[in-house]
Motif scaffolding. Structure first.
Motif, mmCIF file in Angstrom:
data_model
loop_
_atom_site.group_PDB
_atom_site.id
_atom_site.type_symbol
_atom_site.label_atom_id
_atom_site.label_comp_id
_atom_site.label_asym_id
_atom_site.label_seq_id
_atom_site.Cartn_x
_atom_site.Cartn_y
_atom_site.Cartn_z
ATOM 1 N N PRO A 13 -8.297 12.378 0.355
ATOM 2 C CA PRO A 13 -7.113 12.089 -0.291
ATOM 3 C C PRO A 13 -5.946 11.756 0.456
ATOM 4 O O PRO A 13 -5.277 10.695 0.032
ATOM 5 C CB PRO A 13 -6.751 13.284 -1.028
ATOM 6 N N ALA A 14 -5.774 11.883 1.834
ATOM 7 C CA ALA A 14 -4.605 11.527 2.578
ATOM 8 C C ALA A 14 -4.796 10.152 2.885
ATOM 9 O O ALA A 14 -3.875 9.260 3.219
ATOM 10 C CB ALA A 14 -4.722 12.309 3.760
ATOM 11 N N ASP A 15 -6.144 9.508 2.731
ATOM 12 C CA ASP A 15 -6.384 8.033 3.317
ATOM 13 C C ASP A 15 -6.177 7.062 2.146
ATOM 14 O O ASP A 15 -6.406 6.106 2.154
ATOM 15 C CB ASP A 15 -7.903 8.132 3.922
ATOM 16 N N ILE A 16 -6.138 7.683 0.829
ATOM 17 C CA ILE A 16 -5.782 6.548 -0.168
ATOM 18 C C ILE A 16 -4.906 5.597 -0.115
ATOM 19 O O ILE A 16 -5.146 4.391 -0.151
ATOM 20 C CB ILE A 16 -5.576 7.255 -1.533
ATOM 21 N N ALA A 17 -3.684 5.898 0.241
ATOM 22 C CA ALA A 17 -2.706 5.116 0.592
ATOM 23 C C ALA A 17 -2.821 4.175 1.574
ATOM 24 O O ALA A 17 -2.505 2.847 1.691
ATOM 25 C CB ALA A 17 -1.382 6.021 0.790
ATOM 26 N N TYR A 18 -3.527 4.581 2.743
ATOM 27 C CA TYR A 18 -4.092 3.710 3.752
ATOM 28 C C TYR A 18 -4.824 2.491 3.211
ATOM 29 O O TYR A 18 -4.461 1.376 3.602
ATOM 30 C CB TYR A 18 -4.466 4.486 4.879
ATOM 31 N N LEU A 19 -5.740 3.030 2.579
ATOM 32 C CA LEU A 19 -6.813 1.987 2.070
ATOM 33 C C LEU A 19 -5.949 1.023 1.177
ATOM 34 O O LEU A 19 -6.127 -0.114 1.236
ATOM 35 C CB LEU A 19 -7.948 2.444 1.474
ATOM 36 N N LYS A 20 -5.154 1.352 0.280
ATOM 37 C CA LYS A 20 -4.269 0.604 -0.491
ATOM 38 C C LYS A 20 -3.480 -0.272 -0.097
ATOM 39 O O LYS A 20 -3.458 -1.569 -0.370
ATOM 40 C CB LYS A 20 -3.824 1.537 -1.560
ATOM 41 N N PHE A 21 -2.838 0.346 1.201
ATOM 42 C CA PHE A 21 -1.946 -0.890 1.942
ATOM 43 C C PHE A 21 -2.813 -2.098 2.472
ATOM 44 O O PHE A 21 -2.347 -2.954 2.783
ATOM 45 C CB PHE A 21 -1.271 0.335 3.158
ATOM 46 N N ILE A 22 -3.854 -1.557 3.166
ATOM 47 C CA ILE A 22 -4.934 -2.516 3.912
ATOM 48 C C ILE A 22 -5.353 -3.677 2.816
ATOM 49 O O ILE A 22 -4.818 -4.825 2.945
ATOM 50 C CB ILE A 22 -6.159 -2.104 4.367
ATOM 51 N N PHE A 23 -5.509 -3.192 1.586
ATOM 52 C CA PHE A 23 -5.992 -4.481 0.606
ATOM 53 C C PHE A 23 -4.775 -5.069 -0.048
ATOM 54 O O PHE A 23 -4.912 -6.137 -0.222
ATOM 55 C CB PHE A 23 -6.748 -3.883 -0.495
ATOM 56 N N GLU A 24 -3.579 -4.513 -0.032
ATOM 57 C CA GLU A 24 -2.305 -5.022 -0.533
ATOM 58 C C GLU A 24 -1.992 -5.956 0.550
ATOM 59 O O GLU A 24 -1.146 -7.142 0.169
ATOM 60 C CB GLU A 24 -1.322 -4.061 -0.782
ATOM 61 N N SER A 25 -2.220 -5.690 1.717
ATOM 62 C CA SER A 25 -1.897 -6.751 2.786
ATOM 63 C C SER A 25 -2.618 -8.136 2.696
ATOM 64 O O SER A 25 -2.156 -9.107 3.135
ATOM 65 C CB SER A 25 -1.751 -6.181 4.136
ATOM 66 N N TYR A 26 -3.740 -8.046 2.042
ATOM 67 C CA TYR A 26 -4.552 -9.207 1.798
ATOM 68 C C TYR A 26 -4.330 -9.607 0.242
ATOM 69 O O TYR A 26 -5.216 -9.152 -0.407
ATOM 70 C CB TYR A 26 -6.080 -8.942 2.028
ATOM 71 N N GLU A 27 -3.379 -10.081 -0.161
ATOM 72 C CA GLU A 27 -3.008 -10.247 -1.287
ATOM 73 C C GLU A 27 -4.007 -11.019 -2.561
ATOM 74 O O GLU A 27 -4.096 -10.432 -3.418
ATOM 75 C CB GLU A 27 -1.868 -11.376 -1.349
ATOM 76 N N THR A 28 -4.987 -11.773 -1.851
ATOM 77 C CA THR A 28 -6.015 -12.699 -2.983
ATOM 78 C C THR A 28 -7.385 -12.006 -2.756
ATOM 79 O O THR A 28 -8.151 -12.664 -3.607
ATOM 80 C CB THR A 28 -5.864 -14.015 -2.741
ATOM 81 N N VAL A 29 -7.341 -10.737 -1.932
ATOM 82 C CA VAL A 29 -8.967 -10.409 -1.760
ATOM 83 C C VAL A 29 -9.219 -9.503 -2.795
ATOM 84 O O VAL A 29 -10.210 -9.709 -3.483
ATOM 85 C CB VAL A 29 -9.063 -9.902 -0.320
ATOM 86 N N GLY A 30 -8.611 -8.454 -3.149
ATOM 87 C CA GLY A 30 -8.962 -7.499 -4.230
ATOM 88 C C GLY A 30 -7.706 -6.502 -4.394
ATOM 89 O O GLY A 30 -6.592 -6.624 -3.763
#
Length: 89
Positions: A13-30
């Motif tokens: 659960p503590a890693d959810i925000a990290y994974l979301k941050f990673i994908f948000e930094s790649y705006e068009t990927v997913g």
């Protein structure tokens, strides 16, 4: 949503925000949606043109955090995303 590629994952659960941050930094990927916050089960939706990029993002991230790819949970209904968005998940 039909054309998006879906990858289901479970992580701490503590890693959810990290994974979301990673994908948000790649705006068009997913983007990600949490299916079950307590079980830390998420779905990664990948845009078809960038699905390979999204998979390549997950590989190194899975070496940084514990990230388990899982099958689509059997108990998800057809409208689970609509229901989750309506509840503010």
């Amino acid at each position: 949503m039909k054309d998006l590629c879906e990858i289901y994952v479970r992580l701490a659960p503590a890693d959810i925000a990290y994974l979301k941050f990673i994908f948000e930094s790649y705006e068009t990927v997913g983007f990600l949606r949490t299916i079950d916050a307590r079980a830390a089960t998420l779905v990664v939706f990948l845009v078809p043109d960038f699905a390979d990029v999204g998979r390549r993002i997950l590989d190194p991230v899975s070496r940084e955090i514990t990230l388990e790819r899982i099958e689509r949970p059997a108990d998800l209904g057809d409208d689970w995303l609509v229901d989750a968005v309506g509840r503010g998940a």
